[in-house]
Design an enzyme around this catalytic site. Structure first.
Site, PDB file in Angstrom:
ATOM      1  N   GLN A 327       0.847  -1.191   0.000  1.00 19.31           N
ATOM      2  CA  GLN A 327       0.000   0.000   0.000  1.00 19.31           C
ATOM      3  C   GLN A 327       0.886   1.247   0.000  1.00 19.31           C
ATOM      4  OE1 GLN A 327      -2.067  -0.937   3.742  1.00 19.31           O
ATOM      5  NE2 GLN A 327      -1.398   1.036   4.534  1.00 19.31           N
ATOM      6  N   GLY A 354      10.864  21.776  17.657  1.00 22.87           N
ATOM      7  CA  GLY A 354      10.963  21.188  18.979  1.00 22.87           C
ATOM      8  C   GLY A 354      12.323  21.473  19.591  1.00 22.87           C
ATOM      9  N   TRP A 355      12.516  21.027  20.809  1.00 26.01           N
ATOM     10  CA  TRP A 355      13.752  21.327  21.534  1.00 26.01           C
ATOM     11  C   TRP A 355      14.991  20.877  20.765  1.00 26.01           C
ATOM     12  CZ3 TRP A 355      15.171  24.287  25.418  1.00 26.01           C
ATOM     13  CH2 TRP A 355      16.384  24.035  26.071  1.00 26.01           C
ATOM     14  N   THR A 356      14.974  19.676  20.231  1.00 22.36           N
ATOM     15  CA  THR A 356      16.167  19.121  19.586  1.00 22.36           C
ATOM     16  C   THR A 356      16.462  19.757  18.241  1.00 22.36           C
ATOM     17  OG1 THR A 356      15.791  17.015  20.709  1.00 22.36           O
ATOM     18  CG2 THR A 356      17.248  16.968  18.803  1.00 22.36           C
ATOM     19  N   GLU A 396      12.391  26.970  19.576  1.00 23.37           N
ATOM     20  CA  GLU A 396      12.809  27.195  20.956  1.00 23.37           C
ATOM     21  C   GLU A 396      14.279  27.631  21.014  1.00 23.37           C
ATOM     22  OE1 GLU A 396      11.712  23.813  23.379  1.00 23.37           O
ATOM     23  OE2 GLU A 396       9.876  23.506  22.253  1.00 23.37           O
ATOM     24  N   THR A 463       3.214  26.960  28.803  1.00 25.71           N
ATOM     25  CA  THR A 463       3.131  27.357  30.213  1.00 25.71           C
ATOM     26  C   THR A 463       3.390  26.160  31.128  1.00 25.71           C
ATOM     27  OG1 THR A 463       0.724  27.157  29.952  1.00 25.71           O
ATOM     28  CG2 THR A 463       1.672  29.357  29.866  1.00 25.71           C
ATOM     29  N   ASP A 465       7.175  23.526  32.397  1.00 28.79           N
ATOM     30  CA  ASP A 465       8.638  23.445  32.398  1.00 28.79           C
ATOM     31  C   ASP A 465       9.306  24.719  32.909  1.00 28.79           C
ATOM     32  OD1 ASP A 465       8.770  20.831  31.436  1.00 28.79           O
ATOM     33  OD2 ASP A 465       8.649  21.482  29.355  1.00 28.79           O
TER      34      ASP A 465
END
Length: 622
Positions: A327, A354-356, A396, A463, A465
């Site tokens: 498929q 994202g952070w990384t 970030e 909001t 960490d």
């Protein structure tokens, strides 16, 4: 000043390691047929009662996926098959599967593998390959004869029809029109595909699809078939949103959005089906699929295996149907497609960074237009264009420090969001996850968040960490305080101050979503019950020190108190802070009082199997 450090830090690292391992294994498997140039085919036989057809299944600019299908149209079985064709100079096969492919100059030959040479009457067998270059195959031969079953050299497959246009859109129908495909021996008919499945076969270049659902998104493509029943490449896709349906995006007109992580399908064994079985899918409005990579100034795939290649068995599939080896789309993308079919109100965004992977945004900011184009090309790839309703960027942090420090300048975020909106248009969602650092001179002050908001549907304000065991000696503090409190370790590190600052800068309240963490952060070596105690290090967590899912903490370390709108727990020498259904209810009341657009959470797998935190958000937003 403490650095706000999001949960993505090491959870993403775990997923990335798994991704690399599986990706290398997959690459090795794809290269084996080309590397093993020893012939596996048995002697060719006459093929006057068999056909071979070519399909260009997808094209991503720098390459494409092709597929050949052999069909036995006769009354006796084929014992082997060999397909030959020519590619123009500059077009080639780079890897293949389910066949041994060799070449001599621009002439290519594919022979069956040892297990798929026999083809019963009426049956078909296919093999696929990845290629490079813009050309199409010509001069096809099957076992030395014509690929269309005749005795003369085979004809070419038809071209792709023009991308359909949509008109006369109602609550339940849409009219589609497209420009004709071309073929050296004539076009027989066209297959009309809705969300990847054929819904009609017509002889003309228009079709009206009826029986649709009001207020629902659909994606249409068209594929031509010539007089030898060869199908050509699929056209570009047109998205259609039927009228009607009305209503708010969620309870009380509020957004209830959750992050689904691609790496969660590995160690966490958390799949799209869990959204359904937990009851969460019926209570959310949006899903952010995390994460796509940002590298070289472009959007890129994060985890190819988890995203679109991982095969699902029936018991783990949303609709109870197992994936097949051939498929065109598998993995979480296909499961999200199935989830959307069951819950048409859900919108899915692809989140990048994202952070990384936020370090890639600095390069992207140098050429926002090129970045936006790369993201659009990836999100709108024909293989999964119907799955996604827009894009989310998780930078970030712009012009500030996270895992790395960015120096793109205060205007960089606005420049990128402006380019994304220009490219994705008004029919797609464009959003961003942003810092909640409300301190004076902090991260909110480092970028033009008000200017960037003009191009966005909303911000996911992280909001949570605010505090954690990266400060291994403490003081203990709730990681997601709604308000400030006496003794808070850092002024401005709470949701209320962040929202207040963003609104003061000119970001509309309706474009702000309050963030909820479905996990706790904790310390060990703590003797004091109330916040502000000292510690000896991070508490033990299932996947990472200092972090644990709510579904574990609710029983292993039940809440013993609340402060600043969130809960904390002191059990033995461990001290944790996390949100509960009760604190989420109070936060939703606060969010509605502030006129916010809703709430979002990180992430689904931290919730209980019956989705009690998702339910708390849903009930609180009503």
């Amino acid at each position: 000043m403490s650095t706000q450090t999001p949960l993505r830090r090491t959870r993403f690292g775990i997923g990335l390691a798994t991704t690399r391992t599986r990706a290398m294994a997959g690459l090795t498997a794809l290269l084996l047929p080309l590397a093993a140039m020893v012939g596996l085919a048995t002697p060719a036989q006459a093929a006057t009662s068999a056909t071979a057809t070519y399909l260009k299944k997808s094209d991503w600019g720098t390459g494409f996926e092709g597929q050949w299908t052999v069909k036995n149209t006769g009354t006796t079985a084929l014992s082997s098959w060999t397909i030959e064709w020519d590619f123009p100079s500059g077009t080639s096969v780079t890897s293949a599967w389910d066949a041994t492919v060799t070449s001599s100059g621009t002439h290519w030959t594919a022979r069956n593998a040892g297990w798929n040479g026999s083809v019963a009457p009426g049956a078909s067998v296919s093999f696929g390959f990845n290629g490079a270059g813009p050309g199409a195959p010509t001069g096809c031969k099957l076992n030395g004869a014509s690929c269309d079953g005749g005795t003369v050299p085979g004809d070419n497959a038809p071209s792709a029809p023009g991308t359909p246009t949509a008109s006369s859109i109602t609550d339940t129908s849409v009219k589609l029109s497209w420009t004709a495909a071309t073929d050296d021996k004539g076009i027989k008919n066209y297959d009309v595909l809705r969300d990847g499945a054929v819904v009609a076969t017509v002889t003309g270049t228009t079709y009206t699809n009826t029986g649709l659902s009001a207020g629902t998104d659909y994606s249409y493509t068209v594929q031509a078939r010539d007089t030898a029943d060869q199908t050509g490449p699929v056209s570009g896709a047109v998205k259609v949103h039927t009228t009607g349906g009305g209503g708010d995006p969620g309870p009380g007109g509020k957004v209830n959005l959750g992050y689904f992580t691609d790496w969660g399908v590995y160690g966490r064994n958390y799949h799209v089906k869990n959204l359904d079985t937990s009851g969460s899918a019926a209570k959310i409005t949006h899903i952010n699929y995390a994460f796509g990579n940002v590298t070289g100034g472009r959007c890129a795939i994060g985890d190819a295996y988890a995203d679109y290649d991982m095969a699902y068995t029936a018991d783990k599939s949303v609709d109870g149907v197992a994936d097949t080896w051939d498929q065109p789309l598998r993995g979480s993308f296909n499961q999200l497609r199935k989830l959307k079919a069951k819950y048409p109100n859900i919108k899915v965004l692809w989140s990048f960074g994202g952070w990384t992977w936020s370090g890639g945004f600095g390069e992207a900011a140098k050429n926002p237009t090129a970045f936006a184009q790369s993201c659009y090309d990836l999100v709108e790839d024909p293989r999964w264009a119907d799955v996604f309703d827009g894009i989310d960027i998780d930078w970030e942090y712009p012009n500030a420090c996270g895992l790395t420090c960015d120096t793109s300048g205060p205007a960089a975020l606005k420049n990128i969001t402006t380019a994304l909106r220009s490219k994705f248009g008004s029919n797609n969602l464009v959003t961003a996850a942003i810092t909640a650092d409300g301190s004076d001179g902090g991260k909110i002050d480092a970028a033009d968040y008000a200017g960037a908001a003009q191009s966005l549907n909303w911000y996911n304000v992280m909001t949570y960490d605010f505090f954690g065991a990266w400060a291994d000696k403490g003081p203990t503090a709730p990681h997601s305080p709604l308000t400030s409190y006496s003794g808070i370790p850092q002024a401005g590190f709470n949701a209320s101050d962040a929202i207040t600052k963003l609104k003061a800068k000119g970001v509309p309240a309706s474009k702000l979503l309050l963030g909820i963490g479905f996990y706790g952060r904790g310390w060990t070596g703590v003797t004091q019950d109330a916040p502000g105690g000292t510690a000896t290090g991070a508490a033990t967590g299932t996947y990472e020190a200092g972090i644990e899912d709510y579904k574990v903490l609710k029983t292993s370390c039940p809440a013993t108190g609340t402060i600043a709108g969130t809960a904390y727990a002191h059990c033995g020498t461990n001290w944790w802070s996390y949100d509960t259904p009760a604190t989420i209810a109070s936060k939703m009341t606060w969010a509605k009082g502030q006129g916010l657009g809703g709430a979002f959470f990180w992430e689904f797998s931290g919730d209980t199997s019956n989705g009690e935190l998702v339910s708390a958000i849903n009930n609180g937003l009503k």
